[in-house]
Design a protein around this motif. Structure first.
Motif, PDB file in Angstrom:
ATOM      1  N   LEU A   1      -2.833  -0.430   9.071  1.00 37.51           N
ATOM      2  CA  LEU A   1      -3.265  -1.554   8.247  1.00 37.51           C
ATOM      3  C   LEU A   1      -2.805  -2.875   8.854  1.00 37.51           C
ATOM      4  O   LEU A   1      -3.588  -3.822   8.982  1.00 37.51           O
ATOM      5  N   VAL A   2      -1.532  -2.939   9.230  1.00 39.41           N
ATOM      6  CA  VAL A   2      -0.980  -4.174   9.785  1.00 39.41           C
ATOM      7  C   VAL A   2      -1.768  -4.602  11.019  1.00 39.41           C
ATOM      8  O   VAL A   2      -2.144  -5.773  11.166  1.00 39.41           O
ATOM      9  N   MET A   3      -2.031  -3.665  11.920  1.00 39.12           N
ATOM     10  CA  MET A   3      -2.736  -4.000  13.148  1.00 39.12           C
ATOM     11  C   MET A   3      -4.189  -4.398  12.876  1.00 39.12           C
ATOM     12  O   MET A   3      -4.773  -5.188  13.611  1.00 39.12           O
TER      13      MET A   3
ATOM     14  N   VAL B   1       0.817  -1.216   0.000  1.00 38.65           N
ATOM     15  CA  VAL B   1       0.000   0.000   0.000  1.00 38.65           C
ATOM     16  C   VAL B   1       0.855   1.272   0.000  1.00 38.65           C
ATOM     17  O   VAL B   1       0.344   2.363   0.262  1.00 38.65           O
ATOM     18  N   ALA B   2       2.131   1.145  -0.313  1.00 45.03           N
ATOM     19  CA  ALA B   2       2.996   2.327  -0.370  1.00 45.03           C
ATOM     20  C   ALA B   2       2.445   3.342  -1.355  1.00 45.03           C
ATOM     21  O   ALA B   2       2.132   3.002  -2.500  1.00 45.03           O
ATOM     22  N   GLY B   3       2.312   4.568  -0.930  1.00 39.86           N
ATOM     23  CA  GLY B   3       1.838   5.647  -1.794  1.00 39.86           C
ATOM     24  C   GLY B   3       0.342   5.794  -1.881  1.00 39.86           C
ATOM     25  O   GLY B   3      -0.154   6.692  -2.574  1.00 39.86           O
TER      26      GLY B   3
ATOM     27  N   VAL C   1      -5.983   2.565   1.204  1.00 41.06           N
ATOM     28  CA  VAL C   1      -5.382   1.601   2.130  1.00 41.06           C
ATOM     29  C   VAL C   1      -6.459   0.737   2.760  1.00 41.06           C
ATOM     30  O   VAL C   1      -6.320  -0.494   2.858  1.00 41.06           O
ATOM     31  N   HIS C   2      -7.553   1.354   3.182  1.00 39.79           N
ATOM     32  CA  HIS C   2      -8.651   0.595   3.782  1.00 39.79           C
ATOM     33  C   HIS C   2      -9.231  -0.405   2.782  1.00 39.79           C
ATOM     34  O   HIS C   2      -9.473  -1.570   3.128  1.00 39.79           O
ATOM     35  N   GLU C   3      -9.437   0.029   1.553  1.00 39.65           N
ATOM     36  CA  GLU C   3      -9.994  -0.858   0.527  1.00 39.65           C
ATOM     37  C   GLU C   3      -9.036  -2.013   0.234  1.00 39.65           C
ATOM     38  O   GLU C   3      -9.470  -3.158   0.037  1.00 39.65           O
TER      39      GLU C   3
ATOM     40  N   GLU D   1      -9.348  -4.588   2.981  1.00 42.91           N
ATOM     41  CA  GLU D   1     -10.555  -5.405   2.827  1.00 42.91           C
ATOM     42  C   GLU D   1     -10.357  -6.469   1.740  1.00 42.91           C
ATOM     43  O   GLU D   1     -10.821  -7.605   1.874  1.00 42.91           O
ATOM     44  N   LEU D   2      -9.664  -6.098   0.673  1.00 45.28           N
ATOM     45  CA  LEU D   2      -9.378  -7.069  -0.385  1.00 45.28           C
ATOM     46  C   LEU D   2      -8.501  -8.195   0.147  1.00 45.28           C
ATOM     47  O   LEU D   2      -8.786  -9.382  -0.086  1.00 45.28           O
ATOM     48  N   TYR D   3      -7.446  -7.849   0.874  1.00 47.87           N
ATOM     49  CA  TYR D   3      -6.538  -8.876   1.386  1.00 47.87           C
ATOM     50  C   TYR D   3      -7.271  -9.825   2.328  1.00 47.87           C
ATOM     51  O   TYR D   3      -7.082 -11.048   2.250  1.00 47.87           O
TER      52      TYR D   3
END
Length: 261
Positions: A219-221, A185-187, A193-195, A198-200
């Motif tokens: 995101l990681v948490m 999600v860099a950049g 990032v949220h979307e 959810e995909l992952y």
């Protein structure tokens, strides 16, 4: 131990030295099937080297890499990929002059008997059964990651977040069991990032396990089942997010700013 508890990936005393410098030192890792396992740490902690070892880009100096119970230490990247381990990279690595659909087709052709070069030699205007099947699967995967509307756009014309989604679609075309996401999600902005998160998480329902390295701590948490923390090439902590975020050694090494926020 049940099948759900059996690690899809294990490393044992995994070490990679460059001269007298140990980029990865005696790292033990166990990634459980059907989970999202994050590897975090400050710049220079050894995360990318660890990914390079697991994906076969680099051979280990010492230690073992075990995939589904098979020791693959030192195997080539193509051999690792055939065992279902597929990786994305920090920098976007798409074919910029190909469409989104064509990029996914390229990934899918690596799974077919003839391969992509054979497809190039076909009779113009006449799709083979393999090509037709490949195209249908590529279209399904573009829909899976939310890119159906962009199928005919050149990869270079896509927004960064869509390029990242396209990389995931192309990786999925290889039917991975374990997906390695390197700074995916860099950049991206917070909504993107949220979307992406959810995909992952949704990929777990498809039977895919994810190993991710990422600097975006929120995101990681939010998405990880388990987190391993590296510093100076060594694993210094491991556990669920709530445990890791409170580890004093982790806070000292990496999370002090986030903890104070």
């Amino acid at each position: 131990m049940t099948s759900a508890e059996t690690p899809i990936l294990q490393t044992r005393n995994l070490t990679r030295r460059f001269g007298g410098y140990s980029a990865v030192s005696n790292v033990d890792l166990a990634v459980r099937k059907g989970t999202i396992h994050a590897v975090i740490g400050p710049n220079g902690a050894g995360k990318t080297t660890l990914f390079n070892l697991i994906s076969g880009v680099l051979p280990p100096t010492a230690g073992q890499i075990i995939i589904d119970g098979i020791d693959v230490s030192g195997a080539r990247p193509d051999s690792i990929a055939r065992r279902g381990v597929v990786r994305t990279f920090q920098g976007v690595r798409l074919f910029p002059s190909m469409t989104a659909l064509e990029n996914v087709e390229v990934g899918r052709f690596s799974r077919t008997r003839g391969g992509f070069l054979a497809a190039l030699a076909r009779v113009p205007g006449l799709a083979t059964p393999t090509e037709a099947t490949t195209r249908r699967r590529a279209e399904e995967l573009l829909e899976r990651v939310g890119l159906s509307a962009q199928r005919d756009m050149l990869a270079s014309e896509l927004a960064l977040a869509d390029q990242r989604r396209l990389e995931v679609a192309r990786a999925l075309a290889v039917d991975p069991k374990l997906l390695l996401l390197d700074e995916p999600v860099a950049g991206m902005n917070p909504v993107e990032v949220h979307e992406a998160g959810e995909l992952y998480k949704s990929l777990l329902k498809d039977g895919i396990t994810i190993l991710i390295t990422e600097h975006h701590m929120s995101l990681v948490m939010a998405i990880s089942d388990r987190i391993s923390v590296m510093n100076y090439g060594c694993k210094i902590s491991e556990g669920p997010p709530d445990v890791v975020r409170r580890d004093p050694e982790v806070l000292t090494a990496y999370l002090r700013t986030e903890a104070a926020a």
